[in-house]
Scaffold this active site. Sequence first.
Site, PDB file in Angstrom:
ATOM      1  N   ASP A   1       0.814  -1.223   0.000  1.00 26.62           N
ATOM      2  CA  ASP A   1       0.000   0.000   0.000  1.00 26.62           C
ATOM      3  C   ASP A   1       0.844   1.269   0.000  1.00 26.62           C
ATOM      4  O   ASP A   1       0.437   2.285   0.546  1.00 26.62           O
ATOM      5  CB  ASP A   1      -0.961   0.029   1.213  1.00 26.62           C
ATOM      6  CG  ASP A   1      -1.755  -1.241   1.325  1.00 26.62           C
ATOM      7  OD1 ASP A   1      -2.253  -1.699   0.294  1.00 26.62           O
ATOM      8  OD2 ASP A   1      -1.854  -1.794   2.440  1.00 26.62           O
TER       9      ASP A   1
ATOM     10  N   LYS B   1       2.047   2.319  -5.010  1.00 26.71           N
ATOM     11  CA  LYS B   1       2.672   1.848  -6.257  1.00 26.71           C
ATOM     12  C   LYS B   1       1.753   2.101  -7.449  1.00 26.71           C
ATOM     13  O   LYS B   1       2.225   2.367  -8.545  1.00 26.71           O
ATOM     14  CB  LYS B   1       2.959   0.340  -6.170  1.00 26.71           C
ATOM     15  CG  LYS B   1       4.025  -0.023  -5.163  1.00 26.71           C
ATOM     16  CD  LYS B   1       4.305  -1.512  -5.165  1.00 26.71           C
ATOM     17  CE  LYS B   1       3.173  -2.366  -4.619  1.00 26.71           C
ATOM     18  NZ  LYS B   1       2.836  -2.134  -3.209  1.00 26.71           N
TER      19      LYS B   1
ATOM     20  N   LYS C   1      -0.263   4.596  -8.288  1.00 31.58           N
ATOM     21  CA  LYS C   1      -0.094   5.911  -8.912  1.00 31.58           C
ATOM     22  C   LYS C   1       1.242   5.995  -9.653  1.00 31.58           C
ATOM     23  O   LYS C   1       1.322   6.514 -10.763  1.00 31.58           O
ATOM     24  CB  LYS C   1      -0.170   7.012  -7.843  1.00 31.58           C
ATOM     25  CG  LYS C   1       0.259   8.361  -8.410  1.00 31.58           C
ATOM     26  CD  LYS C   1       0.197   9.531  -7.453  1.00 31.58           C
ATOM     27  CE  LYS C   1       1.081  10.646  -8.006  1.00 31.58           C
ATOM     28  NZ  LYS C   1       1.028  11.876  -7.238  1.00 31.58           N
TER      29      LYS C   1
ATOM     30  N   ASN D   1      -5.151 -10.205  -4.051  1.00 31.30           N
ATOM     31  CA  ASN D   1      -4.958  -9.572  -2.728  1.00 31.30           C
ATOM     32  C   ASN D   1      -4.507  -8.135  -2.873  1.00 31.30           C
ATOM     33  O   ASN D   1      -4.612  -7.335  -1.952  1.00 31.30           O
ATOM     34  CB  ASN D   1      -3.947 -10.364  -1.875  1.00 31.30           C
ATOM     35  CG  ASN D   1      -2.689 -10.750  -2.632  1.00 31.30           C
ATOM     36  OD1 ASN D   1      -2.593 -10.584  -3.844  1.00 31.30           O
ATOM     37  ND2 ASN D   1      -1.720 -11.272  -1.917  1.00 31.30           N
TER      38      ASN D   1
ATOM     39  N   GLY E   1      -4.685  -4.313  -4.676  1.00 27.26           N
ATOM     40  CA  GLY E   1      -5.778  -3.485  -5.191  1.00 27.26           C
ATOM     41  C   GLY E   1      -5.264  -2.106  -5.514  1.00 27.26           C
ATOM     42  O   GLY E   1      -4.745  -1.418  -4.644  1.00 27.26           O
ATOM     43  N   HIS E   2      -5.351  -1.718  -6.777  1.00 26.94           N
ATOM     44  CA  HIS E   2      -4.962  -0.369  -7.163  1.00 26.94           C
ATOM     45  C   HIS E   2      -6.224   0.386  -7.536  1.00 26.94           C
ATOM     46  O   HIS E   2      -6.993  -0.078  -8.365  1.00 26.94           O
ATOM     47  CB  HIS E   2      -4.073  -0.377  -8.407  1.00 26.94           C
ATOM     48  CG  HIS E   2      -2.722  -0.966  -8.176  1.00 26.94           C
ATOM     49  ND1 HIS E   2      -2.107  -0.973  -6.953  1.00 26.94           N
ATOM     50  CD2 HIS E   2      -1.865  -1.539  -9.033  1.00 26.94           C
ATOM     51  CE1 HIS E   2      -0.934  -1.543  -7.072  1.00 26.94           C
ATOM     52  NE2 HIS E   2      -0.762  -1.907  -8.320  1.00 26.94           N
TER      53      HIS E   2
ATOM     54  N   THR F   1      -6.186 -11.506   3.201  1.00 25.26           N
ATOM     55  CA  THR F   1      -7.265 -10.833   2.472  1.00 25.26           C
ATOM     56  C   THR F   1      -8.394 -11.815   2.120  1.00 25.26           C
ATOM     57  O   THR F   1      -9.380 -11.423   1.498  1.00 25.26           O
ATOM     58  CB  THR F   1      -6.730 -10.212   1.164  1.00 25.26           C
ATOM     59  OG1 THR F   1      -6.148 -11.258   0.374  1.00 25.26           O
ATOM     60  CG2 THR F   1      -5.671  -9.152   1.446  1.00 25.26           C
TER      61      THR F   1
ATOM     62  N   ARG G   1       3.151 -29.143  -5.536  1.00 23.14           N
ATOM     63  CA  ARG G   1       3.054 -29.706  -6.887  1.00 23.14           C
ATOM     64  C   ARG G   1       1.683 -30.298  -7.206  1.00 23.14           C
ATOM     65  O   ARG G   1       1.564 -31.281  -7.921  1.00 23.14           O
ATOM     66  CB  ARG G   1       4.181 -30.714  -7.123  1.00 23.14           C
ATOM     67  CG  ARG G   1       5.534 -30.015  -7.149  1.00 23.14           C
ATOM     68  CD  ARG G   1       6.668 -30.926  -6.994  1.00 23.14           C
ATOM     69  NE  ARG G   1       6.717 -31.486  -5.658  1.00 23.14           N
ATOM     70  CZ  ARG G   1       7.683 -32.257  -5.206  1.00 23.14           C
ATOM     71  NH1 ARG G   1       8.687 -32.571  -5.994  1.00 23.14           N
ATOM     72  NH2 ARG G   1       7.665 -32.710  -3.965  1.00 23.14           N
TER      73      ARG G   1
ATOM     74  N   GLN H   1       2.147  -6.014  -3.133  1.00 25.37           N
ATOM     75  CA  GLN H   1       2.462  -6.034  -1.694  1.00 25.37           C
ATOM     76  C   GLN H   1       3.800  -5.313  -1.456  1.00 25.37           C
ATOM     77  O   GLN H   1       4.107  -4.388  -2.192  1.00 25.37           O
ATOM     78  CB  GLN H   1       2.481  -7.463  -1.142  1.00 25.37           C
ATOM     79  CG  GLN H   1       1.100  -8.094  -1.048  1.00 25.37           C
ATOM     80  CD  GLN H   1       0.584  -8.650  -2.349  1.00 25.37           C
ATOM     81  OE1 GLN H   1       1.292  -9.319  -3.062  1.00 25.37           O
ATOM     82  NE2 GLN H   1      -0.655  -8.385  -2.684  1.00 25.37           N
TER      83      GLN H   1
ATOM     84  N   PRO I   1      -9.412  -0.960   8.166  1.00 30.20           N
ATOM     85  CA  PRO I   1      -8.560   0.174   8.541  1.00 30.20           C
ATOM     86  C   PRO I   1      -7.110  -0.296   8.597  1.00 30.20           C
ATOM     87  O   PRO I   1      -6.824  -1.375   9.113  1.00 30.20           O
ATOM     88  CB  PRO I   1      -9.042   0.567   9.941  1.00 30.20           C
ATOM     89  CG  PRO I   1     -10.184  -0.305  10.265  1.00 30.20           C
ATOM     90  CD  PRO I   1     -10.327  -1.373   9.224  1.00 30.20           C
TER      91      PRO I   1
HETATM   92  P1  IMP Z   1      -2.727 -12.790   1.796  1.00 29.24           P
HETATM   93  O1  IMP Z   1      -1.769 -12.202   0.795  1.00 29.24           O
HETATM   94  O2  IMP Z   1      -4.167 -12.492   1.463  1.00 29.24           O
HETATM   95  O3  IMP Z   1      -2.464 -14.232   2.046  1.00 29.24           O
HETATM   96  O4  IMP Z   1      -2.470 -12.042   3.193  1.00 29.24           O
HETATM   97  C1  IMP Z   1      -1.254 -12.200   3.917  1.00 29.24           C
HETATM   98  C2  IMP Z   1      -0.833 -10.882   4.562  1.00 29.24           C
HETATM   99  O5  IMP Z   1      -0.476  -9.954   3.531  1.00 29.24           O
HETATM  100  C3  IMP Z   1      -1.927 -10.190   5.373  1.00 29.24           C
HETATM  101  O6  IMP Z   1      -1.336  -9.511   6.459  1.00 29.24           O
HETATM  102  C4  IMP Z   1      -2.511  -9.173   4.395  1.00 29.24           C
HETATM  103  O7  IMP Z   1      -3.121  -8.075   5.050  1.00 29.24           O
HETATM  104  C5  IMP Z   1      -1.242  -8.769   3.671  1.00 29.24           C
HETATM  105  N1  IMP Z   1      -1.511  -8.251   2.334  1.00 29.24           N
HETATM  106  C6  IMP Z   1      -1.791  -8.972   1.218  1.00 29.24           C
HETATM  107  N2  IMP Z   1      -1.956  -8.148   0.162  1.00 29.24           N
HETATM  108  C7  IMP Z   1      -1.753  -6.896   0.605  1.00 29.24           C
HETATM  109  C8  IMP Z   1      -1.740  -5.616  -0.038  1.00 29.24           C
HETATM  110  O8  IMP Z   1      -1.936  -5.469  -1.250  1.00 29.24           O
HETATM  111  N3  IMP Z   1      -1.493  -4.556   0.778  1.00 29.24           N
HETATM  112  C9  IMP Z   1      -1.229  -4.687   2.098  1.00 29.24           C
HETATM  113  N4  IMP Z   1      -1.218  -5.858   2.732  1.00 29.24           N
HETATM  114  C10 IMP Z   1      -1.475  -6.953   1.985  1.00 29.24           C
END
Ligand code: IMP
Length: 431
Positions: free
Chosen positions: A13, A16, A18, A38, A40-41, A134, A148, A228, A308
């Site tokens: 978050d 990236k 923008k 997981n 989101g832009h 997520t 595998r 991420q 949040p």
């Molecule tokens: P997962 O990627 O959904 O398995 O989540 C694993 C961890 O990564 C959790 O703490 C999520 O909140 C964090 N996470 C996954 N994707 C994002 C993202 O795009 N931004 C911030 N945290 C993320």
Amino acid sequence: MPGVAIVGAQWGDEGKGKIVDLLTEGADLVARYAGGPNAGHTLVIPNGRGGHDKIVVRLVPSGILWPDTVCVLGSGMVVDPLALSKELDELVAKGLWREGDRRLVLSDRAHMILPFHLLVDGLREKGQFAVGTTKRGIGPAYEDKARRNGVHLGALRDLARMERHVARALDAWTPALQAMGEKVPTPKEVVAAIEPVAARLVPLLGEGSLVVDEAIRAGKRVIFEGAQGTLLDIDHGTYPYVTSSSATSGGACTGIGVGPTAIRRVVGITKAYTTRVGGGPFPTELLDEMGERLRTAGGEFGAVTGRPRRCGWLDLPGLRYARRVNGLTDLIITKLDVLTGLSSIEFCVAYDTPDGRVRDLPLNTLDRAKPVYERLPGWSERIDHARSIGDLPANARAYVERIAAEVGVPLAMVSVGPQREATIRLRDLFA
Ligand code: IMP
């Protein structure tokens, strides 16, 4: 011409979206190398009626906004075909993509997220070992890949074969699903759930590695887009509170299928403060009014889950660590404007640990480490009009210059507002 990798230097978050969007204006190809829905832009696009519309892309790189930019979903990703198809519906509705347009390339070796992956992810998050994921099925899909049993996106070409692969995966999940009191779906049911979108996705399948390699050899401008952030990386993050893929720059090579020589610059993005979503250590977290203030001023709520975000001061040892594990050549600071109005700004310069004071991130004892803070005076003037570093108030300039000096990486940009124009550009990343 080797490409530019964009990585998150914190826990994701960092803004990236923008930055990739800005850089994509001059790019021919954007390849995303890790993660799945997981991420989101939020993209802000003109709606043709004098206003703007927002759409959130989770799988498709934000380069899709530019009509001539090729977008590749790399083999290091996990792709939920149903979520992708929904995303395509939105892109079609907004006139950003035409059905079948091969400007979007899906690597056939990316792994599929299937409905039972979402089910397992959600059920585990109700248990005592929740990570705060997520719940998009990311972890279980990567688990199948590593043991595998995964199903490649390319299996959509032949649904009978896909059913056999799904049977293998289900066989491995059956004890876990039964222990959680869940009915185990049949392979036929799983394939039937995906089948309605197969015909739409199959024409987009391709060899991502080849497409990227050809672009590089033809002198095109290529961006490797990470998802991420460094501290969520499966190998280099705050394990086990991490995602299940390689968010760091090394992941760009394995997640696309190119060698390190395909990358000539690695750009780390950091906010002017820190956030994290989900569980896990976060030593500079602010649980007081200041944390609330950052959350409100920065709009710190998850783009995918709406959760949040936890907020805190900037962590310089964390950024030095990001420099090291990613090989950063450039640093971009975002959301500097969020700090406007604070009388002073604190930032962590070192950690006190059971082994003494350290300047490096003490990854193995982070839950017991105590941040050592320094403080600089803040500024009260609006800064969103700043287009050069000299336009910033002296205190804002001193803060960003201190960050770059402490991390030991030159600044390439400073973002001073959500709009494209609200950016100080210091280096041409494609030069
Ligand atoms: P997962 O990627 O959904 O398995 O989540 C694993 C961890 O990564 C959790 O703490 C999520 O909140 C964090 N996470 C996954 N994707 C994002 C993202 O795009 N931004 C911030 N945290 C993320």
